[in-house]
Write a protein that holds these residues in place. Structure first.
Motif, PDB file in Angstrom:
ATOM      1  N   SER A  10      86.700  39.744  14.726  1.00 47.56           N
ATOM      2  CA  SER A  10      88.044  39.607  14.162  1.00 47.56           C
ATOM      3  C   SER A  10      88.756  38.422  14.792  1.00 47.56           C
ATOM      4  N   GLN A  16      99.335  38.569  12.468  1.00 49.85           N
ATOM      5  CA  GLN A  16      98.471  38.664  11.299  1.00 49.85           C
ATOM      6  C   GLN A  16      97.018  38.680  11.788  1.00 49.85           C
ATOM      7  N   ALA A  18      92.428  38.916  10.702  1.00 52.41           N
ATOM      8  CA  ALA A  18      91.291  38.952   9.787  1.00 52.41           C
ATOM      9  C   ALA A  18      90.110  39.576  10.520  1.00 52.41           C
ATOM     10  N   TRP A  19      89.322  40.322   9.763  1.00 52.79           N
ATOM     11  CA  TRP A  19      88.119  40.972  10.298  1.00 52.79           C
ATOM     12  C   TRP A  19      86.986  40.779   9.299  1.00 52.79           C
ATOM     13  N   SER A  40      85.085  42.028   4.465  1.00 51.00           N
ATOM     14  CA  SER A  40      86.207  41.444   5.198  1.00 51.00           C
ATOM     15  C   SER A  40      87.483  42.202   4.911  1.00 51.00           C
ATOM     16  N   PHE A  42      91.772  41.266   5.481  1.00 46.64           N
ATOM     17  CA  PHE A  42      92.813  40.349   5.934  1.00 46.64           C
ATOM     18  C   PHE A  42      94.125  41.129   6.022  1.00 46.64           C
ATOM     19  N   CYS A  43      94.751  41.089   7.190  1.00 44.25           N
ATOM     20  CA  CYS A  43      95.934  41.915   7.465  1.00 44.25           C
ATOM     21  C   CYS A  43      97.172  41.029   7.552  1.00 44.25           C
ATOM     22  N   GLY A 205      93.464  33.153   5.628  1.00 46.45           N
ATOM     23  CA  GLY A 205      92.436  33.722   6.494  1.00 46.45           C
ATOM     24  C   GLY A 205      91.056  33.334   5.999  1.00 46.45           C
ATOM     25  N   TYR A 206      90.187  32.959   6.936  1.00 44.94           N
ATOM     26  CA  TYR A 206      88.831  32.528   6.612  1.00 44.94           C
ATOM     27  C   TYR A 206      87.832  33.392   7.374  1.00 44.94           C
ATOM     28  N   VAL A 207      86.900  34.010   6.660  1.00 43.73           N
ATOM     29  CA  VAL A 207      85.740  34.649   7.279  1.00 43.73           C
ATOM     30  C   VAL A 207      84.531  33.860   6.797  1.00 43.73           C
ATOM     31  N   ILE A 228      85.710  33.062  12.382  1.00 47.71           N
ATOM     32  CA  ILE A 228      86.846  33.634  11.666  1.00 47.71           C
ATOM     33  C   ILE A 228      88.074  32.821  12.065  1.00 47.71           C
ATOM     34  N   MET A 230      92.308  31.692  11.216  1.00 44.21           N
ATOM     35  CA  MET A 230      93.609  31.927  10.601  1.00 44.21           C
ATOM     36  C   MET A 230      94.421  30.633  10.686  1.00 44.21           C
TER      37      MET A 230
END
Length: 377
Positions: A10, A16, A18-19, A40, A42-43, A205-207, A228, A230
């Motif tokens: 994550s 904010q 992302a996972w 994924s 995204f929070c 957000g990028y995974v 990951i 942000m």
């Protein structure tokens, strides 16, 4: 723990997050060893954007499902809602195949499912005690996305709205129908990358699931390793950015408890535009920058995000564009008007000071900007 996949981690940035993970089941009893999926979340504030892609397995006996919610009622049968209509019937079952399905669970959380096959159920269920394997029963409300038996390339996209209530969930769903004001957008969703943009926080957000990849993305052009990321765009033109390594870079464990150390790793990221660090950050180095891109290295370890601020490097840049066109700005220096001369249609002009801060922005076809109110530099 997957025996073949190392991607699970994550990244967070100013509240904010992302996972992401690559799901690969192990070859054990009652498992499907060729079950694989890219996942994924995204929070952004109370919004959880959930994505899945590349869902595949050879299990033709049971349908593959992504659970949205499963709520045990106990003694009180709390209602749910489907597309803004309360559902209190029990038992109840409904299958929905629509471009968008809006649900709320018994705890008033909202779910907006995009282009999925959704099954909603309110029924008495049989399950097994996880310790004794004794048969137990209970009243449940549940919802899931169905991918069918032995899916080859399944996927999903849905949003969880924490404590939105029925009205809030429906309003969010309605806004998703209008692209210019949609609260979020999915930029990419495949086995290379999951990328989501949140309009309210102006955060992307990028995974990024694969090493040594090039991209056509809003901020990132290439990366040397899985990561990951942000990125929050500020009103002054700067980027607030965080990067984390979802792989711990350690010896492959052979037991549940393992004492092998996680080793530091240096990642190289190529970004769009010419930028520089607002302040020095340990482990973050600008390797190269020109009018089209900036290359930086970031040392990461233990899956901990590294955060930093990037500002436009306007002191060493004339034009930041990926297209060739005639462009002239004069006179320079000036204490009054500056004239922009080009044959191209201008959509927007932005003026930055030597510190990289935005001081003026003009929209439309403006070709002359008065700089007399601003001090030198």
């Amino acid at each position: 723990r997957s025996q073949t996949q190392k991607f699970a981690g994550s990244c967070s940035l100013d509240g904010q997050g992302a996972w992401g993970m690559v799901l690969q089941e192990n070859d054990r009893e009652n498992y499907t060893p060729d079950f694989k999926a890219f996942k994924s979340v995204f929070c952004f504030d109370n919004r959880l954007i959930c994505m899945g892609s590349g869902i595949q397995n050879s299990n033709s006996s049971y349908s593959t499902e992504t659970t949205l919610f499963q709520f045990g009622h106990g003694t009180q049968l709390t209602p749910i809602s489907i597309n803004n209509q309360e559902v209190s019937q029990f038992p109840y079952s409904r299958s929905l195949n629509e471009a968008q399905v809006v649900l709320t669970d018994p705890q008033n959380n909202g779910y907006i499912v995009r282009n999925g096959s959704v099954m909603v159920s309110r029924a008495n269920q049989e399950s097994r005690d996880n310790q004794t394997q004794a048969v137990t029963y209970g009243d449940f409300s549940s919802a899931c996305i169905q991918h069918g038996k032995a899916p080859a390339n399944g996927g999903y996209e849905y949003v969880v709205l924490v404590n939105s209530g029925r009205t809030g969930a429906w309003a969010f769903g309605q806004s998703m129908e209008n692209d210019p004001i949609a609260p979020y957008s999915v930029i990419q969703k495949d086995d290379r990358a999951h990328v989501a943009y949140d309009r309210d926080t102006k955060t992307t957000g990028y995974v990024l699931f694969q090493d040594n990849q090039t991209y056509q993305l809003p901020h990132i052009k290439s990366t040397s390793h899985v990561c990951i990321v942000m990125v929050t765009e500020k009103t002054d033109g700067s980027w607030r950015m965080a990067l984390a390594n979802p792989c711990l870079n350690m010896e492959v464990p052979t037991t549940l408890e393992h004492d092998a150390p996680a080793l530091p790793q240096t990642m190289t990221v190529k970004l769009k535009g010419r930028r520089r660090l607002l302040n020095p950050v340990p482990g973050v180095v600008i390797l190269n920058s020109d009018n089209l891109e900036t290359t930086l290295s970031v040392e990461v370890n233990h899956g901990i995000p590294v955060a930093f601020d990037l500002i436009p490097d306007v002191a060493n840049s004339i034009v930041s564009t990926e297209e060739d066109f005639n462009f002239r700005v004069y006179p320079s220096p000036t204490k009054g008007n500056v004239i922009v001369e080009t044959d191209e249609r201008l959509i927007q002009l932005s003026v930055f000071n030597m510190e990289g801060h935005l001081v003026r922005r003009e929209d439309g076809g403006v070709r002359v900007i008065d700089l007399s109110p601003f001090p030198s530099g």
